[in-house]
Design an enzyme around this catalytic site. Sequence first.
Site, short mmCIF file in Angstrom:
data_model
loop_
_atom_site.label_atom_id
_atom_site.label_comp_id
_atom_site.label_asym_id
_atom_site.label_seq_id
_atom_site.Cartn_x
_atom_site.Cartn_y
_atom_site.Cartn_z
N ARG A 82 -6.53 4.38 -19.21
CA ARG A 82 -5.98 5.33 -20.19
C ARG A 82 -4.51 5.51 -19.86
O ARG A 82 -4.13 5.56 -18.67
CB ARG A 82 -6.70 6.68 -20.11
N GLU A 120 -0.16 7.35 -27.61
CA GLU A 120 -0.64 6.29 -28.48
C GLU A 120 -0.66 6.83 -29.90
O GLU A 120 -1.22 7.91 -30.11
CB GLU A 120 -2.05 5.85 -28.10
N HIS A 146 -3.98 -1.16 -27.35
CA HIS A 146 -5.33 -0.68 -27.00
C HIS A 146 -6.42 -1.61 -27.58
O HIS A 146 -7.28 -1.18 -28.34
CB HIS A 146 -5.52 0.77 -27.47
C1 DGY Z 1 -13.09 2.67 -24.43
O1 DGY Z 1 -14.19 2.35 -24.92
O2 DGY Z 1 -12.93 3.70 -23.79
C2 DGY Z 1 -11.98 1.71 -24.61
O3 DGY Z 1 -10.77 2.25 -24.26
C3 DGY Z 1 -11.97 1.15 -26.01
O4 DGY Z 1 -11.23 -0.02 -26.01
#
Ligand code: DGY
Length: 323
Positions: A234, A263, A282
Amino acid sequence: MARVLVTRRLPGGGTDPLVDAGHEIVGPEADDRPLAHDELMAAAAHVDAIVCLLTDRVDDAVLHAGSPRLRVVANVAVGYDNIDVAAAAEVGVVVCNTPGVLDETTADTAFLLMLAASRLATEAEDDLRAGRWRGWNINDYLGLDVHGRVLGVVGWGRIGRAVGRRAAGFGMTVLHHSRRPTGDDGYVADLDELLRRADVVSLHVPLQDSTRHLIDARRLALIGPHGVLVNTARGPVVDSAALHEALRDGVIWAAALDVTDPEPIPPNDPLVRHERCLIVPHIASASRATRAKMAEMAAANLLAGLRGEPLPTPVNPDVYARR
Ligand code: DGY
């Protein structure tokens, strides 16, 4: 029949199982845009369940505005930092995510980023597309090898281990750090020591209070001038301002980010403009097959919850005890 809010269009016939089971679907908007927070609150007031994405902030306000009939929130993602799980438990709502189905695809992306950043692939491709490449030159685009280097995996869950398996095939030495001893070879108890020993660092921790800005200016300096940082976890796990300074000052070699803070990251952000910062939007889990499996898993959880059965992958199973 239950009423289910689906905040965005899902891949691979994602809502079909809900429709086939006779439930009424509310949303998504015709233009498939993210719901504003007040729209999400208003919509939650009239439904029994919500299927949401990591872009939906399902916070205390949304959960408390939710209908007394609201029982399940299914996040179509493995990370669930967008949901206030404690508030969900307070109002008796069980939350679920999609663990397992995206591990290999996400690990593939971590490797894509690691290879591309180490070997300056984006910089070279940008030159070619812009007509700046004048032909082969023995001194051009001299990147760093990946084979023979030390990979430091931060977070040894399913995705971290999948990255570690790939690294072994690439001839890397694999170290890993996790808060609790893993019992696996290559465990390093002290994160700082792992960063000092690793050439490439790949992040695989959830976003929590304890991991926000886990990689700050001090830790970037530990990675060092030949180090590559890869983030598919993240964005806020890395201090973005510190990362930009580290790249600008040559404190680390390169960074490769699937996730950013914020983001979407604005195109004029200094990280976007830095040639040693590779950024993709992402996409770590974005293969057709994996995104379809994520949607299927969310639907399977939701259907179980609406039948009053335990969910296959709840993140706050203690809710059952409170009911
Ligand atoms: C998640 O599933 O948490 C991912 O970041 C999606 O790509």
